[in-house]
Design a protein around this motif. Sequence first.
Motif, short mmCIF file in Angstrom:
data_model
loop_
_atom_site.label_atom_id
_atom_site.label_comp_id
_atom_site.label_asym_id
_atom_site.label_seq_id
_atom_site.Cartn_x
_atom_site.Cartn_y
_atom_site.Cartn_z
N ARG A 191 -69.07 28.14 6.12
CA ARG A 191 -70.35 27.90 6.78
C ARG A 191 -70.22 26.75 7.77
N SER A 192 -70.92 26.89 8.88
CA SER A 192 -70.93 25.83 9.89
C SER A 192 -71.95 24.78 9.46
N ARG A 193 -71.45 23.62 9.14
CA ARG A 193 -72.32 22.53 8.69
C ARG A 193 -72.35 21.44 9.75
N ARG A 194 -73.49 21.25 10.36
CA ARG A 194 -73.67 20.17 11.33
C ARG A 194 -74.42 19.04 10.66
N LEU A 195 -73.93 17.83 10.85
CA LEU A 195 -74.55 16.67 10.22
C LEU A 195 -75.61 16.09 11.13
N GLY A 196 -76.76 15.78 10.55
CA GLY A 196 -77.83 15.13 11.30
C GLY A 196 -77.65 13.62 11.31
#
Length: 228
Positions: A191-196
């Motif tokens: 899964r593509s996990r982008r951090l905020g």
Amino acid sequence: MEPREIAAALAYIGRLDPRTIRTDPSEARDQIAQWHELLSCVPFATAHGWDVREAIRAHVLASPYPILPVDVARTWRAHRRDRLDRHTDPTPAADPDDVTIWRAELLGARQAVAVGAAAPSTHRQITGGPHPDVEARLRAIGSCIPPAVRAELARYRPARAAREAAVAAGQPDALSVACPWCHAREGEPCRSRRLGLDGHARGNAPRVTPHPSRVDLAAAGLARPTAA
């Protein structure tokens, strides 16, 4: 049940619950007549799973109230309905062009199951493996999905197609291990996990290609037995 069977059932009830015993002969006759009126279509016992004594015993154990004939009748109807629900109507042996005989055999089989004279005919399970022709065809093509169909499905299953291409090329199967980066479980795509800005993950879209760390972990697992 016949009157003598009703009398036997009432005697069994009296042994388990003395409150139902009738000592006066006229009261006992009236009780037998009442029970026979309501339970004349209920069998005393059948060869397949029904015994009125078991229904009586179950009621005495479950209810503080004296058993009534309607309690026995309802239990029998539930038992009969369960048997018919599990029956799958096997194809009659009669000529299907003779509608009268074919229908009579079908209804006769249902009636036999309903009254407990025959066991329900359930769906037959596949226990002997695939048919020899199917097994030979699977050995020939190597899969239950023909190559042409698999190629057509590739555009709808990009992650699966990439995994199969990697394995065919001799590369490690990355999905055989859990991903240490996105924590995808074995067999699931990364899964593509982008951090905020708050440090929490944003987005959870599936990836076509696995994370490099997952590929390295799978490669290490593939190489470990060879090194041993």
